[in-house]
Design an enzyme around this catalytic site. Structure first.
Site, short mmCIF file in Angstrom:
data_model
loop_
_atom_site.label_atom_id
_atom_site.label_comp_id
_atom_site.label_asym_id
_atom_site.label_seq_id
_atom_site.Cartn_x
_atom_site.Cartn_y
_atom_site.Cartn_z
N HIS A 272 0.81 -1.22 0.00
CA HIS A 272 0.00 0.00 0.00
C HIS A 272 0.84 1.27 0.00
CE1 HIS A 272 -3.47 -2.60 1.17
NE2 HIS A 272 -4.13 -1.67 0.53
N GLY A 273 2.07 1.21 0.45
CA GLY A 273 2.87 2.44 0.45
C GLY A 273 4.22 2.25 1.09
#
Length: 536
Positions: free
Chosen positions: A342-343
């Site tokens: 996700h990041g």
């Protein structure tokens, strides 16, 4: 290009659909797929043309390697191809974060590279890894370059999912009765798209105006309890309606072109436990992680444990060692991967590990109940409400890390949520009987709150009722085909209120038309905001 932009709504979509119809109803129907591929590449390149060569090189290279794997299984080639895909993803997505981390840990002065993240690299990387693995396992039934490119680039799912599987897409591209404009699918798809557009531009973006200042202040001087809870709950509802809206729009767009995309969002905040939550939130990501990471890991660990003669788990009976090895370890690794997918940032690492811990606890609780012969689920309304609320609060805590720019901000906001930075109740609360005395006893103040107003609180209450009491979009359209293989759950409210199931009646058309007109006018008159999952 954004689905909620005037460029897309008034230009790209009408032109692309008109061209698709022109090819489909002519002697050149074989070019309809090519038309969608070319226009999807234009859609991708609209934001930053420099990203297009990266996508095309990735597509061609993976297609060629898959062809080799189809002809002859080659484990070293498969591993090398997967590592190459992951290396490209790591470079573009994590090089800056890893450099900063190395500088902080080692006291070095490495130059932090300025790398622009190619759109959707996480999504098309996962899709192609799945294709490579299936090609190696002999599960790829068709290897057409034109259909492969369309499967990868089809614009409704290209930027933020759902993460599609080649079998479910390629079979539809080959079906002449399906892959063409159809009035029934166009009507359903348009309805779903407009519902999603409303969720994005009216609901989700409305919450964003509350979320931004609260998280920005938490990153600096901090906020007090009411502001912290308002920010956390508002962001939970913002990302819920943002992602739900995008999922509706993606599925709706696919139906306009005769393609059913897999369901990716199914009322996750109604989940009774965190296991069910992940089965209903970003469902295609969960499917990919389960099929290509979790399950192979469990199989390998099971074989290794069996070879060593250690006890294996049985239904209702397992040892602590077996549970730790075959459930807890694979779960933590899989959710760690989900977090960093996700990041790039420690807050995403914590987000993944936190949800991994949630899942381990939930699976342990389920195993303990099975051992004691206690039913896994209860129909007691009080138990259901308590389970849903507990799961919801766990999700809210995780999303604080997900939204925060760093761990410090997340910890500051969580500290505020438990009252470490003071509590001020809004002025209207001071007029309620007993509230002033209770506030004084708890050390709280009554006064004006800078970052929260009554509208913000009312919006949270209203949309929590919507989330928990009303059917979702696919359930509302449950009498008609929407997402691929989706079977709508019958909700309790729908049984007592027929209006909560869509039917092709004039009243529904007028209501949807009025909502759509307001939504489209709002969308084209304002600067479009990105969908949250565009960042991944």
């Amino acid at each position: 290009m954004l689905f909620n932009s005037s460029t897309f709504l008034l230009g790209f979509l009408p032109i692309v659909f008109a061209g698709f119809c022109a090819f489909s109803f002519s002697r050149l129907k074989g070019f309809a797929g090519l038309w969608l591929t070319v226009t999807s590449l234009l859609f991708y390149a609209w934001w930053r043309p420099a990203g297009l060569p990266i996508l095309m090189v990735s597509a061609v290279a993976n297609y060629l390697v898959a062809g080799q794997l189809i002809r002859r299984r080659n484990q070293p080639l498969l591993i090398a191809a997967i590592l190459a895909n992951l290396a490209a993803l790591a470079y573009y997505k994590y090089a800056g974060f890893l450099t900063v981390t190395a500088n902080e840990a080692l006291g070095s002065n490495l130059i932090v590279p300025h790398i622009v993240l190619p759109l959707a690299i996480s999504f098309f990387t996962f899709q192609q890894i799945a294709y490579l693995v299936d090609a190696s396992d002999g599960e790829v039934e068709e290897h057409s370059f034109s259909n492969y490119c369309l499967f990868l680039t089809f614009f409704p799912h290209l930027i933020a999912g759902p993460i599609t599987h080649h079998r479910e897409m390629l079979s539809q591209f080959r079906d002449p009765d399906r892959f063409r404009p159809r009035l029934d699918l166009f009507a359903i798809g348009t309805t779903l798209f407009l519902i999603g557009l409303f969720k994005k531009v009216i609901v989700a973006d409305g919450f964003a105006t509350t979320v931004r200042p609260i998280f920005a202040t938490a990153a600096g001087q901090g906020v007090q309890t009411v502001e912290a809870w308002t920010g956390a709950l508002s962001y939970t509802l913002q990302i819920y309606f943002d992602f739900s809206g995008y999922s509706d729009m993606a599925i709706g767009l696919g139906l306009m072109f005769g393609i059913s995309l897999p369901i990716n969002f199914d009322s996750p905040l109604k989940a009774r436990n965190i296991i069910e939550y992940w089965a209903r939130w970003h469902m295609t990501l969960t499917r990919f992680l389960t099929a290509y990471i979790y399950n192979p890991m469990v199989v390998a660990l099971t074989r290794r444990r069996a070879l060593k003669g250690r006890p294996m788990p049985k239904r209702g009976k397992t040892t602590v060692g077996a549970f730790a090895t075959l459930v807890a370890l694979p779960t933590m690794i899989t959710l760690f991967i989900s977090g960093v997918w996700h990041g790039a940032g420690w807050q995403f690492v914590i987000f993944g590990l936190l949800h991994g811990s949630y899942l381990v606890i939930a699976n342990g609780w389920r195993a303990w109940k099975a051992h004691r012969g206690i039913p896994d689920r209860s129909n007691n309304p009080i138990f259901i409400a308590g389970s849903v609320l507990t799961t919801f609060l766990a999700v809210v805590v995780g999303l604080v890390f997900f939204r925060s720019p760093d761990v410090t901000t997340a910890m500051s906001l969580l500290g505020s949520m438990i009252g470490l930075h003071g509590t001020t109740l809004p002025l209207p609360a001071g007029h309620l009987p007993g509230v002033p005395a209770l506030a004084h006893a708890l050390g709280a103040n009554i006064g004006s709150i800078e970052l929260v107003d009554s509208k913000s609180i009312a919006r949270i209450v209203l949309f929590l009722i919507v989330v928990w009491a009303l059917p979702n979009s696919n359930q509302w359209l449950g009498n008609y085909p929407t997402a691929l293989g989706f079977v709508a759950r019958q909700t309790a409210t729908a049984r007592f209120a027929p209006i909560l199931r869509w039917k092709p009646r004039p009243a529904f058309g007028v209501a949807l038309g009025a909502m759509s007109m307001v939504t489209i006018l709002y969308a084209v008159s304002a600067a479009p905001s990105e969908f949250i999952y565009f960042h991944f």
